[in-house]
Write a protein that holds these residues in place. Structure first.
Motif: not given
Length: 368
Positions: A117-122, A157-163, A92-101
């Motif tokens: 968060l990019c999630i795997s299903s299989q 637990r590593l980052s607050p996930i919104r999407n 799984a992959v966490i990607m961080r953005y700043d929408t103010r940029l």
């Protein structure tokens, strides 16, 4: 004995019902587990005594563990290798953005830092797309509802996930029931993600698309189209033979009519294969009657597995310009994230014993 994840929603509800325990306790159990990763069942306050013995005999707070965490050099992307109870692994992959940029409509953007968060299903994937490293693994197994949700638990637990985007390993609509149930858990207490912040990506499993809006409303649908005509789709996506383009577009038209939502179109740019001006015009005509956002994805090389090249910047820009100016279709070019940790689009693959490890490649992070 094999224990079930406490986040396997249907299973724990059935067990509580059969034991005469009120299922309203379940969300508070989930909340405690999220906040206390290594908890013992007896530490959870105010549960009926029967709940403690049932939980101890059949459930674990998490059946998976984070085996490793790898951060990109710029600290924007984090890849989690998650080991499942059966010994298999997913990423799984966490990607961080700043929408103010940057700016939107000529004005400064609102908002602030957020994580997707990019999630795997299989474990693996049976679609066999020739530009994707995950496809080289073949299909191993479906994830349970709990194993899908636990990726969100670990990442939170590593980052607050919104999407959340279902664009990791596997074809989500080939694991339909677990996918639907996992999203229902994610949108309920204690996670309470907005359905509008969840995106399900598919290569185009027509029968599942036909059911999706009835089961999950207000989520985003992303379609990995990758070619504007059937013969090119079949060359690069063998599974496309089972889902003819005309029938797929009819299905998407019906889905859009019911949902009244934009559909995201994912289009990987392969040099000399699907990136010429004629392909841009074919794509524009194909989607002319739809409300879509096209996301052009620069191809991430996957070592000896790949026979493809990356389209040059000029080609990508010209392709985007044609779609925008000639067909008035909103078209973005995906920002590449996590290439240095093989966490970018197409790069997710678990290296298995007795196989030559490919260079890792691919996830799809829509700019939501």
């Amino acid at each position: 004995m094999t224990f079930r994840s406490v986040f396997d929603a249907a299973f724990i509800r059935t067990e509580f019902d059969q034991a005469g325990i009120n299922t309203q306790f379940i969300p508070s159990i989930w909340k405690y587990v999220v906040q206390n990763p290594n908890c013992e069942w007896r530490e959870i306050p105010s549960l009926p005594s029967a709940a403690y013995s049932l939980l101890s005999s059949k459930f674990k707070p998490c059946t998976s563990v984070v085996d490793s965490v790898l951060d990109s050099i710029d600290q924007i992307t984090t890849k989690l290798l998650i080991k499942l109870q059966n010994g298999a692994s997913v990423e799984a992959v966490i990607m961080r953005y700043d929408t103010r940029l940057g700016k939107y409509g000529g004005k400064p953007r609102l908002g602030g830092p957020r994580s997707t968060l990019c999630i795997s299903s299989q474990v693996g994937c049976k679609m066999g797309c020739t530009f994707c490293a995950t496809g080289s693994m073949g299909f191993k197994s479906n994830l349970s509802t709990g194993e899908i949700v636990e990726q969100l638990v670990h990442a939170s637990r590593l980052s607050p996930i919104r999407n959340v985007v279902f664009m990791g390993m596997g074809e989500p609509l080939n694991n339909y029931n677990a996918l639907v149930e996992a999203i229902r858990v994610m949108t309920a207490f204690p996670f309470q993600l907005s359905p509008k912040k969840i995106t399900v990506s598919t290569v185009g499993i027509i029968h599942a698309i036909n059911k999706l809006h009835g089961d999950l409303q207000n989520i985003n649908l992303a379609v990995s189209l990758h070619a504007p005509v059937q013969d090119i789709r079949c060359q690069i996506m063998p599974a496309a033979r089972a889902f003819p383009l005309e029938k797929l577009m009819n299905s998407l038209a019906e889905y859009q009519k019911k949902s009244q939502q934009k559909i995201f179109i994912e289009y990987i740019m392969l040099d000399g294969v699907n990136d010429e001006e004629q392909h841009a015009h074919q794509l524009g005509r194909l989607l002319d009657t739809f409300e879509v956002v096209i996301n052009l994805i620069p191809f991430n090389p996957i070592g000896t597995l790949s026979k493809f090249g990356t389209s040059g910047d000029e080609k990508v820009t010209k392709f985007q310009t044609i779609l925008r100016s000639s067909y008035n279709i909103r078209t973005t070019v995906r920002k590449q994230m996590g290439q240095d940790i093989s966490g970018a689009c197409g790069q997710l693959v678990i290296n298995l014993p007795n196989k030559k490890p490919p260079t890792l490649t691919d996830i799809e992070d829509l700019h939501l």
